[in-house]
Design a protein around this motif. Structure first.
Motif: not given
Length: 493
Positions: A54-61, A256-257
């Motif tokens: 979930g690295k990219s999702t965390l970055l987006n958040a 992220e959402t």
């Protein structure tokens, strides 16, 4: 003694200026220039972990925008830097040298980068320049997953974070390491990250994120409580405690959402929230039930989008918040999702442990680089190289900021055993609070009370340092703490 981050940075620059003079005309001249450039840049924080952590999702958040690709596309197999910029730009840094601007577009709110026909092996990294306030103080580095079935993909992360190069991705100042379970490869990677250089070998540079926390316990209603219990257990594990400054559970998808929630999505969720209780509860029982077109009033594409953006736990959470009236607007739902997800706790940790110590962490890395340059110049018998090394030694021994980083390292790594109360005292002293808070007094305490508390701290820790039963590292820690109290005493009006 250096009394503030600005003073410390000034002293490091003076040493760098001297190193520039000494290295002029040698093969170390460019290396000094890179050290100077690093001092002017934001702190670099890398996000790493195994595949599907979930690295990219965390970055987006963290950024508050869907910049990092979260699918299995080519861009997830390349190290990507996200920097603050005045405009929008995506550039590929090529091997062995050169750059190329890449076309990109926003698709359904997400950033879609076109590699423009470039083979992956020709790309050193991608740099995304974006006008986001969240990137002003931190440059975020998204890395490919470790333990990937594609060996080359894992090697890119290993190369990026564990190999020291001049201005290479291995120059990350700190790391967020994501894991779903404590696996031996996770411990091995963190050990390697710490061991790769003196400047980085400390748990103060790493935070472990227990990722996808909403999936623990099959997305049950108590999933996040269970995740917090698991995180606490890992945080108490000696293997983790010696490698990271803490373990924080985060439901990245919900975060992220929450950070990117659109009004249309809020409207769809509200449609489900106002259904009769029995029908609503039936829909939220499973993914299959939620997809049932006979029961769900939402269209197929909308159902799939909500499942992809929130997962079953997130859907139950968001719709439950709406159904019982705890949130009434898209903004309120967004904030509630962010708070429940754990991302707020992680952001606070980033501010306290990284952004608040950015100058000291960067100075620490810069001094390590200047020491290596000085040693190489000395081996080459370059005149005045010894002066650079002497200046580095003097600053490292006199700077209170660097001393406090050293203290944190000794405590977090387990090199010095302290009681819980003593650890709390160290945390206060190393925090960015005012003098009263740092000595453990209320914020409205007067100067005389602060000086008395500082004197008591000096006496207490000088006695600890003088105790013949204290080992070498305990004595070192006690001396650093004493000096911190001395500085507070000297600076209180």
């Amino acid at each position: 003694m250096s009394r503030g981050p600005g003073d410390l940075a000034t002293e490091v620059r003076r040493i760098a200026d001297e190193a520039t003079r000494v290295a002029r005309g040698t093969d170390q001249e460019a290396a000094v220039a890179l050290v100077v450039r690093r001092l002017e840049q934001p702190l670099r924080v890398a996000i790493a972990g195994r595949v599907k952590a979930g690295k990219s999702t965390l970055l987006n958040a963290l950024v508050g925008e869907r910049l990092a690709a979260t699918d299995a596309g080519e861009c997830t197999r390349v190290v990507t830097w996200y920097r603050h910029a005045l405009g929008y730009r995506v550039v590929a840094e090529l091997r062995p040298e050169g750059t190329r601007e890449l076309p990109f577009r926003r698709h359904d709110g997400a950033l879609d980068i076109d590699l423009d026909g470039l083979p992956l092996e020709s790309i050193e990294r991608i740099e995304v320049g974006w006008p986001s306030q969240k990137l002003v103080e931190l440059t975020l580095i998204d890395t490919p997953g470790l333990a990937s079935a594609n060996v080359a993909t894992s090697e890119r992360t290993t190369h990026a974070l564990l190999e020291d190069e001049s201005d290479g991705p291995g120059d990350a100042d700190a790391i967020l390491y994501l894991m779903r379970h404590l696996h031996r490869t996770d411990v091995g990677f963190l050990e390697a990250f710490m061991d790769r250089s003196v400047a980085h070998a400390s748990p103060i540079n790493a935070i472990v994120v227990l990722s996808r926390a909403d999936e623990i316990g099959a997305a049950r209603s108590d999933a996040l409580e269970s995740a917090r219990a698991v995180a606490a257990r890992y945080g108490a594990d000696v293997r983790v405690r010696e490698l990271a400054s803490g373990v924080i559970p985060v439901a990245g998808l919900i975060a992220e959402t929450g950070a990117t929630l659109r009004e249309a999505q809020f409207g769809w969720l509200r449609e489900v929230a106002v259904l009769p209780v029995t029908r609503r509860d039936a829909l939220l029982r499973s993914v299959e039930r939620f997809r049932d077109p006979e029961q769900n009033p939402l269209g197929e594409e909308i159902r799939e989008e909500l499942l992809g953006r929130l997962g079953m736990f997130g859907l139950r959470l968001a719709i439950g918040l709406l159904a019982d009236g705890r949130v009434r607007t898209a903004t309120e739902l967004s904030q509630a999702l962010l708070e429940h997800s754990g991302i707020r706790a992680l952001q606070r940790a980033l501010t306290e442990r990284y952004a608040g110590r950015a100058q000291a962490l960067k100075a620490r890395s810069a001094l390590a680089g200047l020491r290596a340059i000085g040693e190489e110049l000395e081996r080459q018998a370059v005149a005045d190289a010894a002066d650079v090394l002497l200046a580095v030694d003097r600053l490292e021994s006199s700077s209170q900021e660097l001393g406090l980083l050293r203290l944190l390292h000794l405590v977090l790594s387990g090199a010095v055993e302290l009681t819980p109360d003593e650890r709390g005292e160290v945390d206060r002293l190393c925090a960015a609070g005012d003098a009263a808070e740092r000595v453990g007094l209320p914020a409205d305490a007067g100067p005389e009370s602060i000086r008395e508390a500082a004197i008591a701290g000096i006496d207490r820790w000088r006695s600890r340092a003088a105790n013949p039963l204290s080992d070498r590292r305990t004595i070192e820690a006690a001396e650093i703490i004493s000096r911190a109290y001395e500085e507070i005493h000297a600076t209180v009006g």
